[in-house]
Scaffold this active site. Sequence first.
Site, PDB file in Angstrom:
ATOM      1  N   ALA A 152     -30.048 -15.292 -36.590  1.00  0.00           N
ATOM      2  CA  ALA A 152     -29.364 -16.589 -36.683  1.00  0.00           C
ATOM      3  C   ALA A 152     -28.099 -16.464 -37.538  1.00  0.00           C
ATOM      4  O   ALA A 152     -28.003 -15.594 -38.395  1.00  0.00           O
ATOM      5  CB  ALA A 152     -30.305 -17.636 -37.275  1.00  0.00           C
ATOM      6  N   TRP A 154     -24.751 -18.071 -40.064  1.00  0.00           N
ATOM      7  CA  TRP A 154     -24.660 -18.803 -41.341  1.00  0.00           C
ATOM      8  C   TRP A 154     -24.033 -20.184 -41.217  1.00  0.00           C
ATOM      9  O   TRP A 154     -24.032 -20.938 -42.183  1.00  0.00           O
ATOM     10  CB  TRP A 154     -23.916 -17.996 -42.396  1.00  0.00           C
ATOM     11  CG  TRP A 154     -22.609 -17.359 -42.012  1.00  0.00           C
ATOM     12  CD1 TRP A 154     -22.374 -16.033 -41.820  1.00  0.00           C
ATOM     13  CD2 TRP A 154     -21.343 -18.003 -41.814  1.00  0.00           C
ATOM     14  NE1 TRP A 154     -21.054 -15.812 -41.503  1.00  0.00           N
ATOM     15  CE2 TRP A 154     -20.398 -17.004 -41.505  1.00  0.00           C
ATOM     16  CE3 TRP A 154     -20.906 -19.330 -41.875  1.00  0.00           C
ATOM     17  CZ2 TRP A 154     -19.053 -17.284 -41.241  1.00  0.00           C
ATOM     18  CZ3 TRP A 154     -19.570 -19.621 -41.618  1.00  0.00           C
ATOM     19  CH2 TRP A 154     -18.658 -18.599 -41.302  1.00  0.00           C
ATOM     20  N   LYS A 178     -34.365 -13.259 -38.297  1.00  0.00           N
ATOM     21  CA  LYS A 178     -33.571 -12.891 -39.472  1.00  0.00           C
ATOM     22  C   LYS A 178     -32.437 -13.882 -39.679  1.00  0.00           C
ATOM     23  O   LYS A 178     -31.603 -14.054 -38.797  1.00  0.00           O
ATOM     24  CB  LYS A 178     -32.968 -11.489 -39.328  1.00  0.00           C
ATOM     25  CG  LYS A 178     -32.306 -10.989 -40.633  1.00  0.00           C
ATOM     26  CD  LYS A 178     -31.495  -9.729 -40.432  1.00  0.00           C
ATOM     27  CE  LYS A 178     -30.067 -10.028 -40.055  1.00  0.00           C
ATOM     28  NZ  LYS A 178     -29.288 -10.692 -41.152  1.00  0.00           N
ATOM     29  N   SER A 230     -20.845 -13.440 -34.037  1.00  0.00           N
ATOM     30  CA  SER A 230     -19.495 -13.077 -33.607  1.00  0.00           C
ATOM     31  C   SER A 230     -19.545 -12.247 -32.325  1.00  0.00           C
ATOM     32  O   SER A 230     -20.588 -11.683 -31.954  1.00  0.00           O
ATOM     33  CB  SER A 230     -18.797 -12.270 -34.702  1.00  0.00           C
ATOM     34  OG  SER A 230     -19.433 -11.004 -34.858  1.00  0.00           O
ATOM     35  N   GLU A 251     -25.190 -15.858 -27.902  1.00  0.00           N
ATOM     36  CA  GLU A 251     -24.336 -17.042 -28.074  1.00  0.00           C
ATOM     37  C   GLU A 251     -23.301 -16.662 -29.114  1.00  0.00           C
ATOM     38  O   GLU A 251     -23.604 -16.560 -30.299  1.00  0.00           O
ATOM     39  CB  GLU A 251     -25.182 -18.241 -28.519  1.00  0.00           C
ATOM     40  CG  GLU A 251     -24.530 -19.581 -28.191  1.00  0.00           C
ATOM     41  CD  GLU A 251     -23.533 -20.044 -29.236  1.00  0.00           C
ATOM     42  OE1 GLU A 251     -22.337 -19.680 -29.099  1.00  0.00           O
ATOM     43  OE2 GLU A 251     -23.925 -20.747 -30.158  1.00  0.00           O
ATOM     44  N   CYS A 285     -18.600 -22.899 -33.205  1.00  0.00           N
ATOM     45  CA  CYS A 285     -17.947 -22.225 -32.083  1.00  0.00           C
ATOM     46  C   CYS A 285     -17.536 -23.192 -30.984  1.00  0.00           C
ATOM     47  O   CYS A 285     -16.845 -22.806 -30.046  1.00  0.00           O
ATOM     48  CB  CYS A 285     -18.805 -21.099 -31.536  1.00  0.00           C
ATOM     49  SG  CYS A 285     -20.548 -21.444 -31.465  1.00  0.00           S
ATOM     50  N   GLU A 381     -10.542 -16.553 -32.854  1.00  0.00           N
ATOM     51  CA  GLU A 381     -11.319 -17.609 -33.486  1.00  0.00           C
ATOM     52  C   GLU A 381     -11.073 -17.630 -34.994  1.00  0.00           C
ATOM     53  O   GLU A 381     -11.319 -16.637 -35.687  1.00  0.00           O
ATOM     54  CB  GLU A 381     -12.806 -17.405 -33.196  1.00  0.00           C
ATOM     55  CG  GLU A 381     -13.679 -18.547 -33.640  1.00  0.00           C
ATOM     56  CD  GLU A 381     -15.123 -18.371 -33.208  1.00  0.00           C
ATOM     57  OE1 GLU A 381     -15.778 -19.384 -32.922  1.00  0.00           O
ATOM     58  OE2 GLU A 381     -15.595 -17.220 -33.141  1.00  0.00           O
TER      59      GLU A 381
END
Length: 478
Positions: A152, A154, A178, A230, A251, A285, A381
């Site tokens: 996952a 942050w 994690k 990322s 994702e 995102c 990004e």
Amino acid sequence: MTTELRRLRNYINGEFRDAADGRTIDVVNPATGEVYATSPLSGQADVDAAMEAAAAAFPAWRDTTPAERQRVLLRIADAFEERAEDLIAAESENTGKPLELTRTEEVPPMVDQIRFFAGAARMLEGKSAGEYMEGLTSIVRREPVGVCAQVAPWNYPMMMAVWKFAPALAAGNTVVLKPSDTTPASTVLIAEIIGSIVPKGVFNVICGDRETGRAMVEHPTPAMASITGSVRAGMQVAESAAKDVKRVHLELGGKAPVVVFEDTDIAKAVEDISVAGFFNAGQDCTAATRVLVHESIHDEFVAALAKAASETKTGRPDDEDVLYGPLNNANQLAQVSGFVDRLPAHAKVEAGGHRVGDKGYFYAPTVVSGLKQDDEIIQNEVFGPVITVQSFRDEEQALEYANGVEYALASSVWTKDHARAMRMSKALDFGCVWINTHIPLVAEMPHGGFKKSGYGKDLSAYGFEDYTRVKHVMTSLG
């Protein structure tokens, strides 16, 4: 006087434990820049233990009925509501997010999403059994894939944990999850909550860094690796998983175009877009951070957006008058600052463009105009509270600019012309297209992108099906 740091621990096979070799990572509160806890820096021994526990628990969990798994998930949702204030406090310390916004904008959707997947557990669809060849009956079984290794991010530690464990558990899989090394606190609390409800080994949490995640993905036990992160991280996961042909769910990043046509209600669009661009410090995102505006209203729109930015506040978690808190860590502050510092000469900072204060990782709401399609800040990004604005002359050029990036997660169109909205929604090469809004998500609808934004879906029945496999069973009638 020295304040004792909180000690976070892994959750493996129904018990909390330190890393096998005792290594730890300092955890920093981004609102203060100060260390408040330590978490395990898990190594191979910890990954092995978690995978062994998940694998041992899988057969019994797989064989539970959908109704049983539904009841478990509903109990988890209820427990999240009961422990909401604890979750909010942990998440705010993790991320620096405003307490009230976490209370209203994150906990209710999380609980709803868990309940959705509780219902989805009993609603798997498939082809009917039938005789597709004379004398033979075929049926299709949907089964859980097995142990799922999940990583996952942050930016939404709690919610992204829900997006991962809820469909996986609902489908009958076991989980090793994690959290990011910078935001482990709320995930460890989630382990405490879930651990009191599910059988041991069904849900495991190990903390650590990038190498810990790599060890999880490369481990031979998981049948599936799922990551939100990322593009670089996603590519590494896909490469690692390919070595033993694991299923992969990615994702990744986004660079959402926000296409504003000349017939738009400017005041309303600016109000909605500024919130969708600056919420969570732009660390989303799907954030509305790449605005394309028709040339006839460009100047008026930019002026209004700059004014909205100047009136948007960032600040500490307990300040009720702020839209967003700090960036998540010192590296992220440096990244966002770097994008603005490297702006080309033709760009103009209309608002913000600077750090706020010298304590914590706060960055001002920023609007940048005068940009060209190949500028770095357009193509990459930023993941911060920075909204860029470009001008377009017609629908064709709007689509060229909108689709002209490597990301393809989310987008929006702002117009009163229904036919144009439909044309744009068809032509925009993104996993989601909002019309006259930007960023709302519901549990029933899929979330996921194309191109370098990854593949696989979160939320919805599609997200649930991603955690299942299809088996054909054929039997002779003779």
